[in-house]
Design a protein around this motif. Structure first.
Motif, PDB file in Angstrom:
ATOM      1  N   LEU A  26     -11.983  -2.974  28.541  1.00  0.00           N
ATOM      2  CA  LEU A  26     -11.421  -2.491  29.801  1.00  0.00           C
ATOM      3  C   LEU A  26     -12.297  -1.478  30.533  1.00  0.00           C
ATOM      4  O   LEU A  26     -12.012  -1.168  31.695  1.00  0.00           O
ATOM      5  CB  LEU A  26     -10.044  -1.860  29.534  1.00  0.00           C
ATOM      6  CG  LEU A  26      -8.982  -2.790  28.929  1.00  0.00           C
ATOM      7  CD1 LEU A  26      -7.670  -2.036  28.762  1.00  0.00           C
ATOM      8  CD2 LEU A  26      -8.781  -4.019  29.795  1.00  0.00           C
ATOM      9  N   ARG A  30     -11.943  -0.976  34.469  1.00  0.00           N
ATOM     10  CA  ARG A  30     -11.279   0.259  34.876  1.00  0.00           C
ATOM     11  C   ARG A  30     -12.162   1.068  35.829  1.00  0.00           C
ATOM     12  O   ARG A  30     -11.680   1.655  36.807  1.00  0.00           O
ATOM     13  CB  ARG A  30     -10.927   1.085  33.639  1.00  0.00           C
ATOM     14  CG  ARG A  30     -10.059   2.298  33.933  1.00  0.00           C
ATOM     15  CD  ARG A  30      -9.714   3.060  32.678  1.00  0.00           C
ATOM     16  NE  ARG A  30      -8.736   2.337  31.860  1.00  0.00           N
ATOM     17  CZ  ARG A  30      -8.970   1.889  30.634  1.00  0.00           C
ATOM     18  NH1 ARG A  30     -10.167   2.042  30.082  1.00  0.00           N
ATOM     19  NH2 ARG A  30      -8.029   1.276  29.952  1.00  0.00           N
ATOM     20  N   GLU A 118     -12.780 -11.150  35.410  1.00  0.00           N
ATOM     21  CA  GLU A 118     -12.599  -9.745  35.788  1.00  0.00           C
ATOM     22  C   GLU A 118     -12.753  -9.552  37.290  1.00  0.00           C
ATOM     23  O   GLU A 118     -11.956  -8.842  37.922  1.00  0.00           O
ATOM     24  CB  GLU A 118     -13.607  -8.876  35.031  1.00  0.00           C
ATOM     25  CG  GLU A 118     -13.323  -8.779  33.538  1.00  0.00           C
ATOM     26  CD  GLU A 118     -14.487  -8.219  32.747  1.00  0.00           C
ATOM     27  OE1 GLU A 118     -14.287  -7.876  31.570  1.00  0.00           O
ATOM     28  OE2 GLU A 118     -15.612  -8.127  33.297  1.00  0.00           O
ATOM     29  N   ALA A 148      -8.304  -7.944  31.320  1.00  0.00           N
ATOM     30  CA  ALA A 148      -8.563  -7.209  32.563  1.00  0.00           C
ATOM     31  C   ALA A 148      -7.280  -6.799  33.267  1.00  0.00           C
ATOM     32  O   ALA A 148      -7.217  -5.738  33.901  1.00  0.00           O
ATOM     33  CB  ALA A 148      -9.424  -8.075  33.495  1.00  0.00           C
ATOM     34  N   VAL A 151      -5.546  -3.123  32.987  1.00  0.00           N
ATOM     35  CA  VAL A 151      -5.949  -1.856  33.618  1.00  0.00           C
ATOM     36  C   VAL A 151      -4.915  -1.393  34.637  1.00  0.00           C
ATOM     37  O   VAL A 151      -4.992  -0.267  35.132  1.00  0.00           O
ATOM     38  CB  VAL A 151      -7.335  -1.947  34.302  1.00  0.00           C
ATOM     39  CG1 VAL A 151      -8.409  -2.313  33.295  1.00  0.00           C
ATOM     40  CG2 VAL A 151      -7.319  -2.917  35.470  1.00  0.00           C
TER      41      VAL A 151
END
Length: 424
Positions: A26, A30, A118, A148, A151
């Motif tokens: 992540l 993030r 992502e 993903a 987040v």
């Protein structure tokens, strides 16, 4: 770098840029999320699980739309067009929306590498934030804890089922997989589990972080007969006289009950009247999930690609009534439990039309046929270079009263759908 001006251009760039399609973690996502600086402004539902995610998302979307809310839905994979992954107010978004969103993510990421999934997840978030929505539904791509989608902070998280799939990434037993799925739960927030026998790891993680866990059969559930069903909660509430969802299969009651539990759990911030639930369940549609097409012979499309889903497909086929012969068009990926899937359906099929799937993960028809023979299927086996070609043969050979079942992968169903839609 000159940014692509078309959706096809963006998808081609993202596919070429990152050689590894799955890269769990992540930190990178993030960091780009923070750079985008688009805070959550409405309730978010995150939906994970091995099977049933797509159906649960579709049911929840239909209910929230029927309640009058502006809703965003992010799912994967798609069947025919990438736009299917990002829906706003019940419709796939236009290419221009995605092009702008991909570009915004590209500018925000700087030199941070992102996978195809992502980048697409963050682009969906951009599209949703720009649309002024009142509810967002995010489907987990793989696992949960390191996906993903995780987040973003859910107001309610749903885990549909925990079964053996993606073992290379998630672990080789239900306890390990259950822990990964439970990673979408949040402290003090509703956590809905529609698996009536969840792994101990899922229960333990929910307790450890202080999630408000509702488990099917314990904290909520359903009962019914052939004509209608009822939803109940351990708190004593009951909603009866419900019509079955328009999505076919008895397993859809597990998903529908989870959606009702989710709505119940967030009623203070997103109230949903009972009439909206009834209407949403009646109107919901989802291609490729035990989808029975009109006409004869009967044609069933189902993206089942692991043993749990194959077991459900087998039960649903058994409930369809009598067909003189069943023709299976099957194509699968090499990293799936092919033997496990076939064992559950081998006595339901008279003719196997096995097809090769493309790409590095695609299983050849020759190898798929060999697995079928090892498992001991009783029907005849024929090999084809593609699902579309196998389907064409099945349609030509099946009698009017027969049944054709297309399954094994999203890729298999997608190619057959494309073949059916192609101009004759």
């Amino acid at each position: 770098m000159q940014l692509p001006e078309t959706l096809d251009g963006w998808l081609g760039l993202l596919e070429a840029r990152h050689g590894q399609s799955i890269q769990l973690g992540l930190d990178r996502v993030r960091a780009v999320r923070d750079a985008l600086d688009l805070p959550q402004t409405c309730p978010v539902f995150t939906v994970g699980g091995t099977n049933g995610k797509g159906s649960t998302c579709a049911l929840l979307e239909a209910v929230l739309l029927a309640a009058g809310y502006r809703v965003g839905l992010y799912t994967s994979p798609h069947l025919l067009r990438y736009n299917e992954r990002v829906r706003i107010d019940g419709r796939d978004v236009e290419d221009a929306v995605l092009v702008d969103a991909f570009a915004e993510v590209e500018r925000a990421r700087g030199d941070i590498p992102l996978t195809y999934f992502e980048h697409g997840t963050l682009a969906a978030w951009v599209a949703f934030c720009r649309a002024g929505l009142e509810a967002i539904i995010l489907e987990v791509g793989l696992g949960g804890r390191l996906d993903a989608v995780n987040v973003f902070e859910p107001d309610c998280a749903i885990v549909t089922s925990v079964a053996m799939d993606h073992m290379d990434y998630l672990g080789d037993n239900r306890e390990a997989i259950g822990f990964e799925k439970a990673g979408i739960f949040r402290a003090g927030r509703p956590a809905i589990c529609s698996d009536p026998q969840p792994p101990a790891s899922l229960l333990a993680h929910a307790e450890a972080i202080g999630a408000r866990l509702w488990v099917s059969g314990r904290d909520f559930g359903f009962s019914g007969d052939q004509n209608q069903w009822a939803f109940w909660t351990a708190g004593g509430s009951r909603r009866g006289g419900l019509a079955y969802p328009s999505l076919r299969g008895m397993n859809q009651l597990l998903n529908a009950a989870a959606v009702m539990a989710a709505c119940e759990s967030v009623r203070d911030i997103l109230p949903v009247p009972m009439q909206a639930i009834r209407q949403g369940f009646m109107l919901v549609e989802l291609p490729g999930r035990f989808q029975v097409l009109p006409g004869r012979p009967s044609i069933v499309l189902d993206v089942a690609h692991n043993p749990q889903a194959a077991g459900v497909l087998n039960e649903n086929l058994a409930s369809m009534g009598f067909f003189p012969e069943t023709w299976a068009v099957i194509g699968m990926l090499a990293d799936k439990d092919v033997a496990g899937v076939v064992r559950l359906l081998r006595d339901r099929v008279d003719h196997w039309l096995v097809a090769s799937l493309p790409g590095p993960r695609g299983l050849s028809a020759e190898k798929l046929a060999a697995i079928l023979r090892e498992v001991g299927v009783s029907g005849d086996i024929a090999e084809y270079v593609s699902p579309g070609g196998a389907y064409e043969v099945a349609v030509g050979r099946a009698a009017e009263g027969d049944r054709i079942v297309v399954f094994g992968s999203f890729l298999t169903v997608a190619e057959v759908m494309a073949a059916r839609n192609a101009p004759q």
